[in-house]
Design a protein around this motif. Structure first.
Motif, PDB file in Angstrom:
ATOM      1  N   ARG A 106       0.824  -1.211   0.000  1.00  0.00           N
ATOM      2  CA  ARG A 106       0.000   0.000   0.000  1.00  0.00           C
ATOM      3  C   ARG A 106       0.858   1.262   0.000  1.00  0.00           C
ATOM      4  O   ARG A 106       0.502   2.259  -0.636  1.00  0.00           O
ATOM      5  CB  ARG A 106      -0.952  -0.005   1.202  1.00  0.00           C
ATOM      6  N   LEU A 107       1.984   1.224   0.702  1.00  0.00           N
ATOM      7  CA  LEU A 107       2.890   2.374   0.684  1.00  0.00           C
ATOM      8  C   LEU A 107       3.420   2.615  -0.724  1.00  0.00           C
ATOM      9  O   LEU A 107       3.494   3.762  -1.193  1.00  0.00           O
ATOM     10  CB  LEU A 107       4.058   2.138   1.647  1.00  0.00           C
ATOM     11  N   ALA A 108       3.768   1.536  -1.400  1.00  0.00           N
ATOM     12  CA  ALA A 108       4.275   1.655  -2.769  1.00  0.00           C
ATOM     13  C   ALA A 108       3.205   2.181  -3.722  1.00  0.00           C
ATOM     14  O   ALA A 108       3.504   2.927  -4.659  1.00  0.00           O
ATOM     15  CB  ALA A 108       4.782   0.303  -3.249  1.00  0.00           C
ATOM     16  N   ALA A 109       1.943   1.800  -3.457  1.00  0.00           N
ATOM     17  CA  ALA A 109       0.835   2.221  -4.318  1.00  0.00           C
ATOM     18  C   ALA A 109       0.257   3.572  -3.914  1.00  0.00           C
ATOM     19  O   ALA A 109      -0.590   4.123  -4.613  1.00  0.00           O
ATOM     20  CB  ALA A 109      -0.268   1.165  -4.284  1.00  0.00           C
ATOM     21  N   GLY A 110       0.703   4.088  -2.780  1.00  0.00           N
ATOM     22  CA  GLY A 110       0.196   5.375  -2.306  1.00  0.00           C
ATOM     23  C   GLY A 110      -1.176   5.289  -1.667  1.00  0.00           C
ATOM     24  O   GLY A 110      -1.880   6.301  -1.578  1.00  0.00           O
ATOM     25  N   THR A 111      -1.576   4.104  -1.235  1.00  0.00           N
ATOM     26  CA  THR A 111      -2.912   3.927  -0.657  1.00  0.00           C
ATOM     27  C   THR A 111      -2.890   3.627   0.842  1.00  0.00           C
ATOM     28  O   THR A 111      -3.938   3.400   1.436  1.00  0.00           O
ATOM     29  CB  THR A 111      -3.652   2.777  -1.373  1.00  0.00           C
ATOM     30  N   GLU A 112      -1.712   3.625   1.430  1.00  0.00           N
ATOM     31  CA  GLU A 112      -1.618   3.378   2.866  1.00  0.00           C
ATOM     32  C   GLU A 112      -2.191   4.576   3.634  1.00  0.00           C
ATOM     33  O   GLU A 112      -1.824   5.729   3.387  1.00  0.00           O
ATOM     34  CB  GLU A 112      -0.148   3.163   3.271  1.00  0.00           C
ATOM     35  N   PRO A 113      -3.124   4.337   4.571  1.00  0.00           N
ATOM     36  CA  PRO A 113      -3.709   5.458   5.318  1.00  0.00           C
ATOM     37  C   PRO A 113      -2.727   6.067   6.311  1.00  0.00           C
ATOM     38  O   PRO A 113      -1.986   5.347   6.984  1.00  0.00           O
ATOM     39  CB  PRO A 113      -4.901   4.814   6.037  1.00  0.00           C
ATOM     40  N   ARG A 114      -2.704   7.371   6.376  1.00  0.00           N
ATOM     41  CA  ARG A 114      -1.893   8.062   7.374  1.00  0.00           C
ATOM     42  C   ARG A 114      -2.657   8.125   8.690  1.00  0.00           C
ATOM     43  O   ARG A 114      -3.888   8.044   8.709  1.00  0.00           O
ATOM     44  CB  ARG A 114      -1.563   9.487   6.916  1.00  0.00           C
ATOM     45  N   PHE A 115      -1.931   8.294   9.768  1.00  0.00           N
ATOM     46  CA  PHE A 115      -2.578   8.421  11.061  1.00  0.00           C
ATOM     47  C   PHE A 115      -3.134   9.823  11.206  1.00  0.00           C
ATOM     48  O   PHE A 115      -2.405  10.815  11.068  1.00  0.00           O
ATOM     49  CB  PHE A 115      -1.587   8.154  12.196  1.00  0.00           C
ATOM     50  N   VAL A 116      -4.416   9.900  11.459  1.00  0.00           N
ATOM     51  CA  VAL A 116      -5.073  11.201  11.650  1.00  0.00           C
ATOM     52  C   VAL A 116      -5.693  11.217  13.031  1.00  0.00           C
ATOM     53  O   VAL A 116      -6.460  10.309  13.380  1.00  0.00           O
ATOM     54  CB  VAL A 116      -6.174  11.439  10.587  1.00  0.00           C
TER      55      VAL A 116
END
Length: 211
Positions: A196-206
């Motif tokens: 997901r990090l590579a695809a740009g879809t990993e959620p950030r902590f909000v």
């Protein structure tokens, strides 16, 4: 020798069972939620934080963290010899993480072992190793807000710090090799996050306002 084998077997089994206590799953049941079906579908502290909120997420982290500390502490009670205590501690360190990641009670589907690894790192490795891993986690998280990326940075920093100390003659080779094994296990458990990090879809902590 038979006595030593029984000690190592007992420590491994006890540590695995301790590690497999599913704190996140229990917290989810208390809150009437199933962490194996919600969020990232695992019972670790990060998913507990996202699904259950700050109070329960922190509680799960503390329990998982202390599983690592307690496992190593209990292992030292099986022998009075310092050298053997070190070996038993390393066995406990590995098996408590494996227990957390693959708990018998949940069909071998648990968390990703970062909180328990943190407890193990503080207990079995020299303090500078824990500090380096903690700083790595903090720096990456503060700049990216990705918990998974920060966790990966911390577990990669673990063997790097250990092999540096090995080169300086401060720790034994086995400690460095175990740290590398812990790192590789954590990276393997984070395969989906890496994708997901590579695809740009990993959620950030909000940070949630209602937390």
């Amino acid at each position: 020798m038979p006595n030593a084998i029984s000690q190592f077997a007992a420590v491994g089994l006890l540590s695995y069972l301790l590690g497999s206590f599913p704190a996140g799953w229990v917290a989810g049941k208390i809150c009437h939620k199933d962490l194996q079906r919600e969020g990232s579908s695992n019972t670790g502290a990060t998913n507990a934080l996202r699904v259950l909120g700050k109070k329960w997420g922190c509680t799960v982290f503390v329990v998982d963290f202390f599983k690592g500390i307690v496992a190593v502490a209990l292992a030292s009670e099986f022998s009075e010899e310092k050298s053997q205590q070190d070996w038993l501690g390393l066995v406990a360190a590995l098996f408590v993480i494996v227990g957390h990641n693959f708990p018998l009670w949940l069909g071998f589907k648990g968390g990703k072992g970062i909180a328990t690894t943190a407890g193990v790192t503080l207990s079995i490795f020299p303090y500078p190793v824990f500090v380096v891993a903690l700083i790595s986690w903090g720096l990456v998280f503060s700049t990216t807000r990705y918990v998974s990326l920060a966790s990966l940075a911390a577990v990669i920093a673990l063997p790097l710090a250990c092999f540096t100390l090995l080169f300086l003659g401060k720790i034994g080779q086995v400690f460095a090799l175990v740290s590398l094994g812990i790192c590789m296990l954590a990276i393997w458990r984070h395969q989906s996050n890496i994708s997901r990090l590579a695809a740009g879809t990993e959620p950030r902590f909000v940070k949630e306002k209602n937390d």
